[in-house]
Every structure is written in structure tokens, then in C-alpha cells.
Design a protein around this motif. Structure first.
Motif, PDB file in Angstrom:
ATOM      1  N   LEU A 139       6.614  59.310  41.206  1.00  0.00           N
ATOM      2  CA  LEU A 139       5.990  58.818  42.431  1.00  0.00           C
ATOM      3  C   LEU A 139       6.959  58.823  43.609  1.00  0.00           C
ATOM      4  CD1 LEU A 139       3.760  55.957  40.993  1.00  0.00           C
ATOM      5  CD2 LEU A 139       3.007  58.144  41.969  1.00  0.00           C
ATOM      6  N   VAL A 144       6.893  62.313  44.942  1.00  0.00           N
ATOM      7  CA  VAL A 144       5.661  62.567  45.692  1.00  0.00           C
ATOM      8  C   VAL A 144       5.735  61.909  47.067  1.00  0.00           C
ATOM      9  CG1 VAL A 144       3.165  62.157  45.758  1.00  0.00           C
ATOM     10  CG2 VAL A 144       4.245  62.897  43.629  1.00  0.00           C
ATOM     11  N   THR A 195      -2.365  62.408  42.135  1.00  0.00           N
ATOM     12  CA  THR A 195      -1.384  62.989  43.056  1.00  0.00           C
ATOM     13  C   THR A 195      -1.527  64.498  43.218  1.00  0.00           C
ATOM     14  OG1 THR A 195       0.248  63.240  41.282  1.00  0.00           O
ATOM     15  CG2 THR A 195       0.319  61.182  42.564  1.00  0.00           C
ATOM     16  N   LEU A 229      -1.778  65.867  46.705  1.00  0.00           N
ATOM     17  CA  LEU A 229      -0.519  65.721  47.466  1.00  0.00           C
ATOM     18  C   LEU A 229       0.537  66.729  47.010  1.00  0.00           C
ATOM     19  CD1 LEU A 229      -0.270  61.828  47.344  1.00  0.00           C
ATOM     20  CD2 LEU A 229      -1.023  63.222  49.275  1.00  0.00           C
ATOM     21  N   ARG A 230       0.405  67.191  45.778  1.00  0.00           N
ATOM     22  CA  ARG A 230       1.423  68.082  45.215  1.00  0.00           C
ATOM     23  C   ARG A 230       1.033  69.551  45.283  1.00  0.00           C
ATOM     24  NH1 ARG A 230       1.932  67.527  39.893  1.00  0.00           N
ATOM     25  NH2 ARG A 230      -0.029  66.449  39.597  1.00  0.00           N
TER      26      ARG A 230
END
Length: 151
Positions: free
Chosen positions: A103, A106, A134, A137-138
């Protein structure tokens, strides 16, 4: 090969969690030992009072011997219990440490690959959920990458 599947290099990956588990195990065992000693003392005291001769002498020896046995048992068990508590906590503390690291990557704007756990670790479902949550976002934004390469 994923570096997170290698052997664990640190004993305490989340020291506060692992110490708490080890101390909880130690406390539970100590409480059990004391409860057993109190019960045994009660039963042996009842037995000593029914003896025809020297019941008080027997009772004094029983108490001294019982406290010695309790102390020695705890002294021998304590290091073992702390070790067991730390070892048992690995399967939870390791994944929690991995989640935290993942996290942080990220949040920092990095695009790490899917979070993976070691075989036998607990919290696998949470790991899969973190990956799903996630993923947007990745994901690599190819249009942004092409724009940077053209500049």
C-alpha cells in the motif's frame, strides 16, 4: 522468482503485533499454570488434613514443592512459549507487513505487481481484495506513457 516468496530474513516483521501475540500466549499459559496449581493445592490440602499423622508437616512440604514446581515449569516454558507465539504470528504478521509495504508503494504512485503472499500465510482473501481494490491505481496508462516518450 518473486522475492516475497523467499525465506523470511527478519524474525520480527511487525514487532508490536508479534510481541503482543507472544505475551498473550505467555499470559494464557501462566494463568492456566496458576489455576492448576491452586486446584492441586486445594485437593492436596484436603488430602493432608485427612492423614492420621503429621498432616501439617505433609501440607508444608506439599506447598513448598508445589510452588517450586510451578516456578520451574514456568521458567522452562516461558522461552518456548514466546518462541511459539512469534512463530505462530509469522503467518499473520508477515502478510500484514507485506500489505503495508504494498500500500505504501501504491500511495507513492508506484505501480507494483499484484501483492503475493508466501505459501501457508493467512489473509490470502484480503490480499486478493487489496489487489482488486488497487488494480485501477496500478494499471499502466499507455496514453500517458506514449505522451512522455514522444516528448
Amino acid at each position: 522468482m518473486n522475492p516475497h516468496h523467499n525465506r523470511r530474513k527478519k524474525t520480527f516483521v511487525m514487532p508490536e503485533v508479534q510481541r503482543s501475540w507472544a505475551l498473550l500466549l505467555l499470559f494464557a499459559t501462566a494463568t492456566s499454570l496458576v489455576a492448576q496449581a491452586v486446584l492441586l493445592m486445594f485437593l492436596l490440602t484436603r488430602l493432608a488434613t485427612t492423614l492420621p499423622n503429621d498432616g501439617d508437616l505433609v501440607l508444608a512440604n506439599i506447598q513448598r514443592t508445589l510452588f517450586l514446581a510451578l516456578g520451574l515449569t514456568f521458567a522452562f516454558l516461558a522461552p518456548f512459549l514466546v518462541l511459539v507465539g512469534v512463530m505462530v504470528s509469522f503467518r499473520v504478521a508477515g502478510p500484514l507487513h507485506r500489505f503495508e509495504s504494498f500500500l505504501r508503494q501504491v500511495i507513492a504512485g508506484e505501480r507494483p505487481p499484484d501483492c503475493r503472499l508466501r505459501k501457508g500465510d493467512q489473509l490470502g482473501e484480503l490480499c486478493a481484495l487489496l489487489n482488486r481494490a488497487t488494480a485501477p491505481l496500478r494499471q499502466v496508462d499507455f496514453a500517458d506513457t506514449e505522451h512522455r516518450e514522444a516528448a
